[in-house]
Design an enzyme around this catalytic site. Structure first.
Site, short mmCIF file in Angstrom:
data_model
loop_
_atom_site.label_atom_id
_atom_site.label_comp_id
_atom_site.label_asym_id
_atom_site.label_seq_id
_atom_site.Cartn_x
_atom_site.Cartn_y
_atom_site.Cartn_z
N SER A 104 13.49 -10.81 -1.97
CA SER A 104 12.92 -9.52 -1.58
C SER A 104 13.17 -8.50 -2.69
CB SER A 104 13.54 -9.02 -0.28
OG SER A 104 14.93 -8.84 -0.43
N HIS A 138 10.18 4.56 -1.34
CA HIS A 138 9.35 3.93 -2.37
C HIS A 138 8.12 4.80 -2.64
CE1 HIS A 138 11.58 0.20 -1.47
NE2 HIS A 138 11.22 -0.15 -2.69
N LYS A 142 3.11 1.56 -1.91
CA LYS A 142 3.73 0.37 -1.31
C LYS A 142 3.09 0.09 0.05
CE LYS A 142 8.14 -1.83 -0.30
NZ LYS A 142 7.73 -3.12 -0.88
N THR A 149 13.67 -5.36 0.95
CA THR A 149 15.07 -5.13 0.58
C THR A 149 15.84 -4.49 1.73
OG1 THR A 149 14.35 -4.84 -1.69
CG2 THR A 149 16.54 -3.98 -1.15
N1 LIG Z 1 10.88 -8.76 -5.16
C1 LIG Z 1 10.92 -7.70 -5.98
O1 LIG Z 1 11.90 -7.49 -6.75
C2 LIG Z 1 9.77 -6.75 -6.02
C3 LIG Z 1 9.71 -5.68 -6.93
C4 LIG Z 1 8.57 -4.90 -6.98
C5 LIG Z 1 7.50 -5.15 -6.13
N2 LIG Z 1 7.61 -6.17 -5.24
C6 LIG Z 1 6.49 -6.55 -4.36
O2 LIG Z 1 5.55 -7.26 -5.16
C7 LIG Z 1 4.23 -7.07 -4.65
C8 LIG Z 1 3.31 -6.55 -5.76
O3 LIG Z 1 3.74 -5.28 -6.17
P1 LIG Z 1 2.86 -4.45 -7.23
O4 LIG Z 1 3.54 -3.13 -7.33
O5 LIG Z 1 2.62 -5.24 -8.47
O6 LIG Z 1 1.49 -4.30 -6.40
P2 LIG Z 1 0.04 -4.04 -6.96
O7 LIG Z 1 -0.76 -3.55 -5.79
O8 LIG Z 1 0.08 -3.18 -8.19
O9 LIG Z 1 -0.51 -5.49 -7.38
C9 LIG Z 1 -0.89 -6.48 -6.47
C10 LIG Z 1 -2.01 -7.29 -7.11
O10 LIG Z 1 -2.33 -8.45 -6.31
C11 LIG Z 1 -3.72 -8.70 -6.51
N3 LIG Z 1 -4.28 -9.64 -5.54
C12 LIG Z 1 -4.99 -9.37 -4.40
N4 LIG Z 1 -5.41 -10.53 -3.83
C13 LIG Z 1 -4.97 -11.53 -4.62
C14 LIG Z 1 -5.10 -12.95 -4.56
N5 LIG Z 1 -5.76 -13.58 -3.58
N6 LIG Z 1 -4.49 -13.67 -5.52
C15 LIG Z 1 -3.82 -13.08 -6.53
N7 LIG Z 1 -3.68 -11.74 -6.64
C16 LIG Z 1 -4.24 -10.98 -5.70
C17 LIG Z 1 -4.32 -7.31 -6.45
O11 LIG Z 1 -5.64 -7.31 -7.01
C18 LIG Z 1 -3.33 -6.49 -7.26
O12 LIG Z 1 -3.69 -6.40 -8.64
C19 LIG Z 1 4.41 -6.15 -3.43
O13 LIG Z 1 4.52 -6.94 -2.27
C20 LIG Z 1 5.72 -5.43 -3.71
O14 LIG Z 1 6.36 -4.99 -2.54
C21 LIG Z 1 8.71 -6.96 -5.17
#
Ligand SMILES: NC(=O)c1ccc[n+]([C@@H]2O[C@H](COP(=O)([O-])OP(=O)(O)OC[C@H]3O[C@@H](n4cnc5c(N)ncnc54)[C@H](O)[C@@H]3O)[C@@H](O)[C@H]2O)c1
Length: 242
Positions: A104, A138, A142, A149
């Site tokens: 997460s 956040h 988001k 987390t």
């Molecule tokens: N685990 C961690 O440490 C951590 C850290 C930051 C963000 N996150 C999570 O990661 C995720 C992404 O965050 P972000 O800020 O990059 O979001 P974002 O919205 O900038 O990017 C998400 C991307 O996924 C794409 N997408 C949509 N459908 C898709 C598909 N079928 N296949 C592949 N890609 C597809 C979208 O077009 C978009 O570009 C969120 O769930 C966020 O909460 C986790």
């Protein structure tokens, strides 16, 4: 360290940062997948990758993980908001002898906070005057709330203090066996998490605040370098081995 050929799945804010950081470390990018069309058109490139790093959206994460399993492609996923499917994904992973690393939060600092949170919860179970509350803040883009987390922090308390059975968003709390999570969305905040124990006479608090996305990116790449040649289901606890 082996230089990896990495498929980036989800080419948004995180995907783009991962691409930059991975190239700086000498890895190559096999392809970027950001839509269903990409999945159809770039299948051959995906098959050649050593590992996929997936940061997409909660609605497609489970399907993306299953697609990687079908391609025999190890996956490191950071997408949040799908962990209620963890049992199903774990079963498929084991059945098909595949590899998944999920977290997460990939930041080392947050994972240290997770450990402190568990230790603090086991101390605080002996002090009934204190009640825990979780707050997360956040950026406004988001999609999921509360954050994965914050849920991990709540579960860390539930596992170590039998007084608490579940968590709820602050506005939905109905019993004192639930941990309140206050999820706020403001400006461009990368991620703030606080666990506070309130009593009538004082409060004590542990917290983490991310200054940028780089901590998540570094942790996800560290996970990819560590897991690409393993089979099974792994988390940051396996990687960091606190
Ligand atoms: N685990 C961690 O440490 C951590 C850290 C930051 C963000 N996150 C999570 O990661 C995720 C992404 O965050 P972000 O800020 O990059 O979001 P974002 O919205 O900038 O990017 C998400 C991307 O996924 C794409 N997408 C949509 N459908 C898709 C598909 N079928 N296949 C592949 N890609 C597809 C979208 O077009 C978009 O570009 C969120 O769930 C966020 O909460 C986790």
């Amino acid at each position: 360290m082996k230089k990896l050929s990495i498929a980036i799945i989800g080419y948004g804010k995180m995907g783009k940062e991962i691409e930059k950081f991975a190239i700086n470390k000498g890895h190559t990018i096999a392809c970027t997948i950001d839509s269903d069309t990409d999945w159809n058109e770039k299948r051959d490139l995906l098959k050649k990758a050593d590992i996929a790093i997936e940061f997409s959206i909660p609605q497609v994460a489970v399907e993306n993980i299953k697609k990687c399993f079908d391609l025999n492609l190890a996956i490191v996923t950071g997408t949040t908001g799908w962990h209620n499917h963890l049992a199903e994904i774990s079963n498929i992973c084991k059945e098909k002898n595949q590899t998944i690393f999920y977290a997460s939060n990939y930041s080392i600092g947050v994972n240290i906070l997770f450990e402190m949170n568990k230790k603090l919860a086991s101390i605080m179970k002996n002090f009934d005057d204190y009640n825990p509350e979780i707050k997360e803040i956040h950026h406004i883009h988001k999609l999921d709330a509360p954050s994965g987390t914050a849920i991990s922090l709540a579960n860390g308390i539930i596992e170590n203090n039998p007084k608490y059975k579940s968590w709820k968003l602050a506005e939905e709390i109905s019993t004192n066996e639930e941990i309140s999570i206050n999820a706020l969305r403001e400006g461009n905040i990368f991620g703030i998490h606080e666990v506070t124990y309130f009593s009538e006479i004082d409060f004590l608090k542990i917290s983490h605040s991310a200054n940028s996305r780089i901590g998540f990116v570094k942790g996800a790449l560290m996970a990819a370098e560590w897991v690409y040649d393993k089979k099974g289901i792994y988390t940051m606890q396996d990687l960091l081995n606190f």
